[in-house]
Write a protein that holds these residues in place. Structure first.
Motif, short mmCIF file in Angstrom:
data_model
loop_
_atom_site.label_atom_id
_atom_site.label_comp_id
_atom_site.label_asym_id
_atom_site.label_seq_id
_atom_site.Cartn_x
_atom_site.Cartn_y
_atom_site.Cartn_z
N LEU A 174 -2.58 -3.42 -1.56
CA LEU A 174 -3.67 -3.08 -2.47
C LEU A 174 -3.49 -3.89 -3.74
CD1 LEU A 174 -3.51 0.79 -1.99
CD2 LEU A 174 -5.42 -0.65 -1.26
N GLN B 296 -7.80 -2.62 0.90
CA GLN B 296 -7.06 -3.83 1.22
C GLN B 296 -7.82 -5.09 0.78
OE1 GLN B 296 -4.08 -4.41 4.62
NE2 GLN B 296 -5.87 -5.45 5.41
N SER C 179 0.82 -1.20 0.00
CA SER C 179 0.00 0.00 0.00
C SER C 179 0.86 1.26 0.00
CB SER C 179 -0.91 0.00 1.22
OG SER C 179 -1.53 1.25 1.42
#
Length: 364
Positions: free
Chosen positions: A156, A180, A128
């Motif tokens: 992600l 997520q 992420s």
């Protein structure tokens, strides 16, 4: 015309030379293992720590938080990574994913779309762009992760574009499958978006602003989420470093909770944090953390208390670097909610105290 032909010839020669270079990509194989023992003084009967924590989640047992083997490839104008993992981090943090995806740490490929390799497009599953903490324990100031990190995306999936015009600025924008999520939530057809701006004005200061915009619910109960992550990393001296961070997010109320004729409002959550890191020498160090997390409406953390989650946290950890690749840590951590929220002997109490040790091995 002659100048144009010469320019084209030179450019073509440079391209061919670069193409030849990328025929022999650099491949790096690395590994990481984080073995821990934690004792939660609330003594949970299930041996599971509170469900808003996803790292070092088991009580009173020796366990593996993260075991990771990763292959990274750098072909000059293309790159990629494949990381496979096991451990309690994978077990709890990817519980909602399909079985075949629960052990994927990273799996992406990227290509540079300019000659100077300042502009990249990557697609797949990747770390992420939000926050300053990694799932890899030894990369962080503290042994356990902050409430801020545990309750924002570690990874992600989707596609992103990264632009690095110089050593002081980096920009990122992406489209993702959700908050997520590797696979999109059933019934959700709306993509999510995110941005990041990182500025390093000096070698001792890094400033970052990351965002996330999206809906993490089925379309019939669509609730837009708008999230901001801000932090500063400051190297105060050769042996003293400081991280200051702040998250703020808002999300639309559920349709069922809106009274007839009333406008649809927003529920919010926020969390400030500060971590001070002291390095005594090459082998010894420690860190102090103070944090606060408020989510009265249960947007991210569903509290046991009717007053919502409003917790203050403190921790101190002592680190001993046994070798360049082996790090031993011990940490004491206290979480204190404003009202009884944590379970102890079947009753709700305000506090939760953890004492934990970890041995992290990183190769090469």
């Amino acid at each position: 015309m002659k100048k144009l032909i010469i320019t084209i010839a030179i450019s073509f020669s440079a391209f061919c030379a670069t193409a030849q270079e990328t025929n022999k990509p650099l491949i790096n194989i690395s590994g990481h293992a984080d073995i821990y023992y934690g004792f939660d003084f609330n003594r949970p009967f299930s041996n599971e720590r509170p469900d808003f924590l996803f790292n070092h989640t088991r009580h009173n047992e020796v366990n593996l938080n993260l075991g990771l083997v990763q292959a990274d490839i750098d072909g000059g104008f293309y790159r990629g990574s494949l990381g496979l993992m096991v451990g309690t981090y994978a077990q709890y943090n990817l519980a909602a994913e399909q079985d075949l995806l629960k052990n994927v740490f990273e799996a992406y490929a990227g290509v540079a779309i300019d000659k100077e390799r300042k502009l990249w497009i990557d697609a797949g599953i990747f770390a992420s762009h939000i926050g300053f903490e990694s799932a890899i324990s030894s990369e962080n100031f503290t042994l356990t992760r902050s409430l801020l990190a545990e309750n924002s995306p570690y990874f992600l999936s989707g596609a992103k574009m990264t632009y690095t015009p110089n050593s002081k600025w980096e920009f990122e924008a992406g489209v993702f499958n959700g908050w997520q999520r590797i696979q999109r939530l059933p019934g959700n057809t709306s993509p999510a978006f995110g941005t990041r701006v990182t500025h390093t004005p000096t070698e001792n200061l890094t400033l970052n602003w990351s965002t996330f915009i999206g809906n993490d619910f089925p379309q019939e109960d669509k609730r837009m989420r708008y999230f901001n992550n801000l932090y500063a990393e400051i190297q105060l001296s050769q042996k003293v470093a400081l991280i200051l961070g702040f998250d703020y997010g808002i999300q639309q109320e559920a349709l069922e909770s809106v009274q007839a004729g009333a406008s649809r409002g927003f529920e919010h959550w926020y969390t400030p944090i500060g971590i001070l890191r002291l390095d005594f020498n090459e082998n010894w160090g420690m860190a102090f953390r103070g944090e606060y997390y408020q989510d009265q409406n249960g947007v991210i953390i569903e509290a046991n208390s009717p007053d919502g989650f409003r917790a203050t946290g403190y921790s101190v950890n002592l680190d001993r670097k046994i070798s360049q690749n082996i790090l031993f840590r011990i940490e004491a951590r206290q979480l204190q909610n404003s009202t009884p929220n944590f379970l102890q002997d079947g009753q709700l109490v305000q506090g939760n105290f953890l004492l934990i040790g970890s041995l992290a091995i990183t190769l090469p």
